[in-house]
Design a protein around this motif. Structure first.
Motif, PDB file in Angstrom:
ATOM      1  N   GLU A  30       0.828  -1.210   0.000  1.00 54.99           N
ATOM      2  CA  GLU A  30       0.000   0.000   0.000  1.00 54.99           C
ATOM      3  C   GLU A  30       0.860   1.256   0.000  1.00 54.99           C
ATOM      4  O   GLU A  30       0.488   2.265  -0.619  1.00 54.99           O
ATOM      5  CB  GLU A  30      -0.942   0.006   1.209  1.00 54.99           C
ATOM      6  CG  GLU A  30      -1.980   1.120   1.191  1.00 54.99           C
ATOM      7  CD  GLU A  30      -2.998   1.005   0.066  1.00 54.99           C
ATOM      8  OE1 GLU A  30      -3.677   2.010  -0.222  1.00 54.99           O
ATOM      9  OE2 GLU A  30      -3.119  -0.090  -0.532  1.00 54.99           O
ATOM     10  N   TRP A  31       2.015   1.204   0.649  1.00 58.30           N
ATOM     11  CA  TRP A  31       2.941   2.342   0.584  1.00 58.30           C
ATOM     12  C   TRP A  31       3.407   2.554  -0.860  1.00 58.30           C
ATOM     13  O   TRP A  31       3.518   3.701  -1.324  1.00 58.30           O
ATOM     14  CB  TRP A  31       4.144   2.102   1.489  1.00 58.30           C
ATOM     15  CG  TRP A  31       3.847   2.137   2.948  1.00 58.30           C
ATOM     16  CD1 TRP A  31       3.900   1.083   3.817  1.00 58.30           C
ATOM     17  CD2 TRP A  31       3.458   3.275   3.726  1.00 58.30           C
ATOM     18  NE1 TRP A  31       3.570   1.496   5.084  1.00 58.30           N
ATOM     19  CE2 TRP A  31       3.295   2.833   5.061  1.00 58.30           C
ATOM     20  CE3 TRP A  31       3.234   4.608   3.430  1.00 58.30           C
ATOM     21  CZ2 TRP A  31       2.916   3.699   6.096  1.00 58.30           C
ATOM     22  CZ3 TRP A  31       2.848   5.478   4.452  1.00 58.30           C
ATOM     23  CH2 TRP A  31       2.696   5.009   5.765  1.00 58.30           C
ATOM     24  N   ILE A  32       3.675   1.462  -1.557  1.00 58.94           N
ATOM     25  CA  ILE A  32       4.094   1.565  -2.962  1.00 58.94           C
ATOM     26  C   ILE A  32       2.963   2.156  -3.793  1.00 58.94           C
ATOM     27  O   ILE A  32       3.185   3.013  -4.665  1.00 58.94           O
ATOM     28  CB  ILE A  32       4.504   0.171  -3.496  1.00 58.94           C
ATOM     29  CG1 ILE A  32       5.771  -0.304  -2.776  1.00 58.94           C
ATOM     30  CG2 ILE A  32       4.726   0.219  -5.006  1.00 58.94           C
ATOM     31  CD1 ILE A  32       6.141  -1.746  -3.061  1.00 58.94           C
ATOM     32  N   GLY A  33       1.734   1.726  -3.519  1.00 51.16           N
ATOM     33  CA  GLY A  33       0.586   2.276  -4.221  1.00 51.16           C
ATOM     34  C   GLY A  33       0.425   3.765  -3.991  1.00 51.16           C
ATOM     35  O   GLY A  33       0.116   4.526  -4.924  1.00 51.16           O
ATOM     36  N   LEU A  59       0.971   9.416  -5.822  1.00 52.02           N
ATOM     37  CA  LEU A  59       1.538  10.746  -5.606  1.00 52.02           C
ATOM     38  C   LEU A  59       2.361  11.193  -6.809  1.00 52.02           C
ATOM     39  O   LEU A  59       2.351  12.381  -7.175  1.00 52.02           O
ATOM     40  CB  LEU A  59       2.404  10.757  -4.344  1.00 52.02           C
ATOM     41  CG  LEU A  59       1.671  10.584  -3.016  1.00 52.02           C
ATOM     42  CD1 LEU A  59       2.669  10.580  -1.858  1.00 52.02           C
ATOM     43  CD2 LEU A  59       0.636  11.689  -2.813  1.00 52.02           C
ATOM     44  N   ALA A  60       3.055  10.241  -7.433  1.00 56.22           N
ATOM     45  CA  ALA A  60       3.870  10.584  -8.598  1.00 56.22           C
ATOM     46  C   ALA A  60       3.010  11.089  -9.754  1.00 56.22           C
ATOM     47  O   ALA A  60       3.470  11.892 -10.572  1.00 56.22           O
ATOM     48  CB  ALA A  60       4.685   9.369  -9.048  1.00 56.22           C
ATOM     49  N   GLY A  61       1.773  10.632  -9.812  1.00 49.96           N
ATOM     50  CA  GLY A  61       0.887  11.056 -10.881  1.00 49.96           C
ATOM     51  C   GLY A  61      -0.068  12.171 -10.502  1.00 49.96           C
ATOM     52  O   GLY A  61      -0.953  12.542 -11.289  1.00 49.96           O
ATOM     53  N   SER A  62       0.085  12.717  -9.285  1.00 52.60           N
ATOM     54  CA  SER A  62      -0.815  13.771  -8.822  1.00 52.60           C
ATOM     55  C   SER A  62      -0.597  15.061  -9.592  1.00 52.60           C
ATOM     56  O   SER A  62       0.531  15.413  -9.952  1.00 52.60           O
ATOM     57  CB  SER A  62      -0.600  14.019  -7.325  1.00 52.60           C
ATOM     58  OG  SER A  62      -0.917  12.864  -6.582  1.00 52.60           O
ATOM     59  N   SER A  70      -2.234  18.095  -8.446  1.00 51.43           N
ATOM     60  CA  SER A  70      -2.553  19.250  -7.607  1.00 51.43           C
ATOM     61  C   SER A  70      -2.356  18.873  -6.148  1.00 51.43           C
ATOM     62  O   SER A  70      -2.264  17.688  -5.792  1.00 51.43           O
ATOM     63  CB  SER A  70      -4.012  19.681  -7.826  1.00 51.43           C
ATOM     64  OG  SER A  70      -4.902  18.680  -7.355  1.00 51.43           O
ATOM     65  N   LEU A  71      -2.318  19.904  -5.302  1.00 57.17           N
ATOM     66  CA  LEU A  71      -2.203  19.670  -3.865  1.00 57.17           C
ATOM     67  C   LEU A  71      -3.418  18.911  -3.352  1.00 57.17           C
ATOM     68  O   LEU A  71      -3.307  18.050  -2.466  1.00 57.17           O
ATOM     69  CB  LEU A  71      -2.060  21.002  -3.122  1.00 57.17           C
ATOM     70  CG  LEU A  71      -1.978  20.915  -1.590  1.00 57.17           C
ATOM     71  CD1 LEU A  71      -0.783  20.082  -1.160  1.00 57.17           C
ATOM     72  CD2 LEU A  71      -1.915  22.315  -0.983  1.00 57.17           C
ATOM     73  N   LYS A  72      -4.586  19.208  -3.907  1.00 58.35           N
ATOM     74  CA  LYS A  72      -5.802  18.505  -3.500  1.00 58.35           C
ATOM     75  C   LYS A  72      -5.681  17.014  -3.753  1.00 58.35           C
ATOM     76  O   LYS A  72      -6.080  16.192  -2.922  1.00 58.35           O
ATOM     77  CB  LYS A  72      -7.014  19.071  -4.247  1.00 58.35           C
ATOM     78  CG  LYS A  72      -8.323  18.404  -3.883  1.00 58.35           C
ATOM     79  CD  LYS A  72      -9.488  18.998  -4.653  1.00 58.35           C
ATOM     80  CE  LYS A  72     -10.793  18.281  -4.294  1.00 58.35           C
ATOM     81  NZ  LYS A  72     -11.946  18.836  -5.047  1.00 58.35           N
ATOM     82  N   GLU A  73      -5.123  16.630  -4.879  1.00 62.07           N
ATOM     83  CA  GLU A  73      -4.946  15.216  -5.184  1.00 62.07           C
ATOM     84  C   GLU A  73      -3.924  14.574  -4.245  1.00 62.07           C
ATOM     85  O   GLU A  73      -4.101  13.442  -3.798  1.00 62.07           O
ATOM     86  CB  GLU A  73      -4.530  15.037  -6.648  1.00 62.07           C
ATOM     87  CG  GLU A  73      -5.649  15.344  -7.635  1.00 62.07           C
ATOM     88  CD  GLU A  73      -5.300  14.947  -9.057  1.00 62.07           C
ATOM     89  OE1 GLU A  73      -4.248  14.287  -9.262  1.00 62.07           O
ATOM     90  OE2 GLU A  73      -6.082  15.282  -9.969  1.00 62.07           O
ATOM     91  N   VAL A  74      -2.854  15.303  -3.965  1.00 64.76           N
ATOM     92  CA  VAL A  74      -1.842  14.790  -3.038  1.00 64.76           C
ATOM     93  C   VAL A  74      -2.483  14.490  -1.683  1.00 64.76           C
ATOM     94  O   VAL A  74      -2.295  13.408  -1.111  1.00 64.76           O
ATOM     95  CB  VAL A  74      -0.688  15.799  -2.874  1.00 64.76           C
ATOM     96  CG1 VAL A  74       0.210  15.403  -1.695  1.00 64.76           C
ATOM     97  CG2 VAL A  74       0.132  15.871  -4.155  1.00 64.76           C
ATOM     98  N   GLY A  93      -8.875   3.808  -1.340  1.00 61.42           N
ATOM     99  CA  GLY A  93      -9.667   3.705  -2.557  1.00 61.42           C
ATOM    100  C   GLY A  93     -10.052   5.042  -3.150  1.00 61.42           C
ATOM    101  O   GLY A  93     -10.617   5.104  -4.243  1.00 61.42           O
ATOM    102  N   TRP A  94      -9.725   6.148  -2.447  1.00 62.51           N
ATOM    103  CA  TRP A  94     -10.084   7.483  -2.970  1.00 62.51           C
ATOM    104  C   TRP A  94      -9.356   7.745  -4.283  1.00 62.51           C
ATOM    105  O   TRP A  94      -8.198   7.366  -4.480  1.00 62.51           O
ATOM    106  CB  TRP A  94      -9.691   8.553  -1.968  1.00 62.51           C
ATOM    107  CG  TRP A  94     -10.028   9.946  -2.419  1.00 62.51           C
ATOM    108  CD1 TRP A  94     -11.188  10.625  -2.204  1.00 62.51           C
ATOM    109  CD2 TRP A  94      -9.186  10.826  -3.201  1.00 62.51           C
ATOM    110  NE1 TRP A  94     -11.132  11.867  -2.786  1.00 62.51           N
ATOM    111  CE2 TRP A  94      -9.917  12.021  -3.413  1.00 62.51           C
ATOM    112  CE3 TRP A  94      -7.910  10.719  -3.745  1.00 62.51           C
ATOM    113  CZ2 TRP A  94      -9.412  13.098  -4.127  1.00 62.51           C
ATOM    114  CZ3 TRP A  94      -7.394  11.782  -4.474  1.00 62.51           C
ATOM    115  CH2 TRP A  94      -8.134  12.959  -4.650  1.00 62.51           C
ATOM    116  N   SER A  95     -10.041   8.406  -5.207  1.00 60.32           N
ATOM    117  CA  SER A  95      -9.432   8.865  -6.448  1.00 60.32           C
ATOM    118  C   SER A  95     -10.102  10.165  -6.850  1.00 60.32           C
ATOM    119  O   SER A  95     -11.260  10.417  -6.490  1.00 60.32           O
ATOM    120  CB  SER A  95      -9.587   7.821  -7.557  1.00 60.32           C
ATOM    121  OG  SER A  95     -10.951   7.522  -7.784  1.00 60.32           O
ATOM    122  N   PRO A  96      -9.403  11.025  -7.588  1.00 62.46           N
ATOM    123  CA  PRO A  96      -9.962  12.340  -7.943  1.00 62.46           C
ATOM    124  C   PRO A  96     -11.271  12.267  -8.707  1.00 62.46           C
ATOM    125  O   PRO A  96     -12.160  13.097  -8.509  1.00 62.46           O
ATOM    126  CB  PRO A  96      -8.853  12.966  -8.807  1.00 62.46           C
ATOM    127  CG  PRO A  96      -7.610  12.250  -8.429  1.00 62.46           C
ATOM    128  CD  PRO A  96      -8.022  10.860  -8.080  1.00 62.46           C
TER     129      PRO A  96
END
Length: 316
Positions: A254-257, A262-265, A267-271, A280-283
């Motif tokens: 899960e840390w890897i996930g 985060l690498a594909g975020s 915006s700050l909101k997504e981070v 399971g949250w996604s933008p």
């Protein structure tokens, strides 16, 4: 009697290790002779035991720093709480258990802390060995900070450590299918195998429930209690199971996930969402969380009830 407020006089978990060994072997033997209900798989059990061993090693790496922080906070305590007072042990029993409830709930409802707790839920079997499948990254995740207010109030670090150990040992025996139900009064107050089977279940009906350590009263108070029903036995593991027994993947997947997200975020909101949103949250809402899985399950229940209404009662 003088007790060292810093160094615990005993470690409940260490003292309980012979009990762990005897009861796991006993449950396996009783299951083989079909005397109790229990599900064991050799690779799964080995993974649980190795995760427990790794957790102890990880604890040695971070334990000294955590203890140092606890001692520093206690040195700035508001009150002096004596370890020899009976009421102090009663108070810390309830306060520590209350703290554990919120730690456990946080570890399920926020992804950053779920990443360190998820490994405990990764087994598709539910037995006494599963209890030993513990985190390697709890110290890094920082959930231990939730216990610092007890030191600030004035509970000595040794008292806190002993009570935390007592809680862990208590929670060992509830990881079993061999016990169906305890007496009704016991089920009403204490965490039991039945309550904790619900907690480990991946059925939508049972998700994110029964966070109790020793006392189930906190779940009843805060609306997270769900009873086990014989009509729907718990299915164990994760919503999306790992499918292998690689202990490094169990410990860190899960840390890897999170790192990949985060690498594909963008915006700050997504981070912040990927870190502290529910697992399971996604933008765009394309992934499933416990809330969406439960909502779909409830919708199906309503649809089934509408399609097959209860027959009208006969006129008297």
């Amino acid at each position: 009697m003088t007790l060292d407020p810093i160094k615990p006089a005993f470690d409940p978990v260490t003292l309980a290790i012979p009990l762990f060994v005897v009861t796991i072997v006993g449950e396996i033997l009783l299951r083989r002779f079909r005397k109790v209900k229990a599900s064991y798989e050799a690779r799964d059990t080995a993974t649980s035991l190795l995760m427990g061993l790794g957790s102890n090693v990880a604890g040695l790496l971070t334990g000294a720093a955590i203890v140092a922080v606890v001692i520093w906070v206690w040195q700035h305590r508001i009150f002096d709480i004596p370890m020899t007072a009976w009421w102090a042990w009663v108070a810390i029993f309830f306060l520590e258990d209350f703290t554990y409830y919120w730690f456990h709930r946080l570890s399920h409802e926020r992804r950053f802390w779920w990443a360190s707790h998820v490994n405990h839920h990764s087994s598709q079997h539910y037995n006494l060995a599963t209890a030993l499948r513990q985190t390697w990254t709890g110290g890094i995740a920082g959930t231990w900070i939730l216990w610092l207010p007890m030191a600030l109030i004035g509970f000595p670090p040794a008292m806190i450590a002993i009570q935390k150990g007592i809680s862990l040992v208590y929670q060992y025996w509830i990881h079993t299918e061999a016990i169906h139900r305890m007496p009704r009064w016991f089920e009403a107050v204490f965490n039991t195998p039945s309550h904790h089977r619900v907690h480990h279940a991946r059925n939508p009906r049972y998700l994110d429930a029964n966070y109790a350590g020793i006392l189930i009263i906190w779940d009843r108070m805060f609306g997270t209690y769900i009873p086990e029903t014989d009509a729907e036995p718990p299915r164990y593991g994760l919503v999306k199971n790992l499918g292998d027994f690689n202990i490094l993947r169990v410990a860190f997947h899960e840390w890897i996930g999170i790192g990949k997200d985060l690498a594909g975020s963008r915006s700050l909101k997504e981070v912040l969402g990927y870190l502290f949103g529910p697992p399971g949250w996604s933008p765009d809402g394309s992934r499933e969380t416990s809330a969406t899985l439960k909502a779909k399950w409830l919708a199906r229940q309503k649809a089934d009830a509408a399609a097959d209404p209860a027959p009208p009662m006969a006129a008297e």
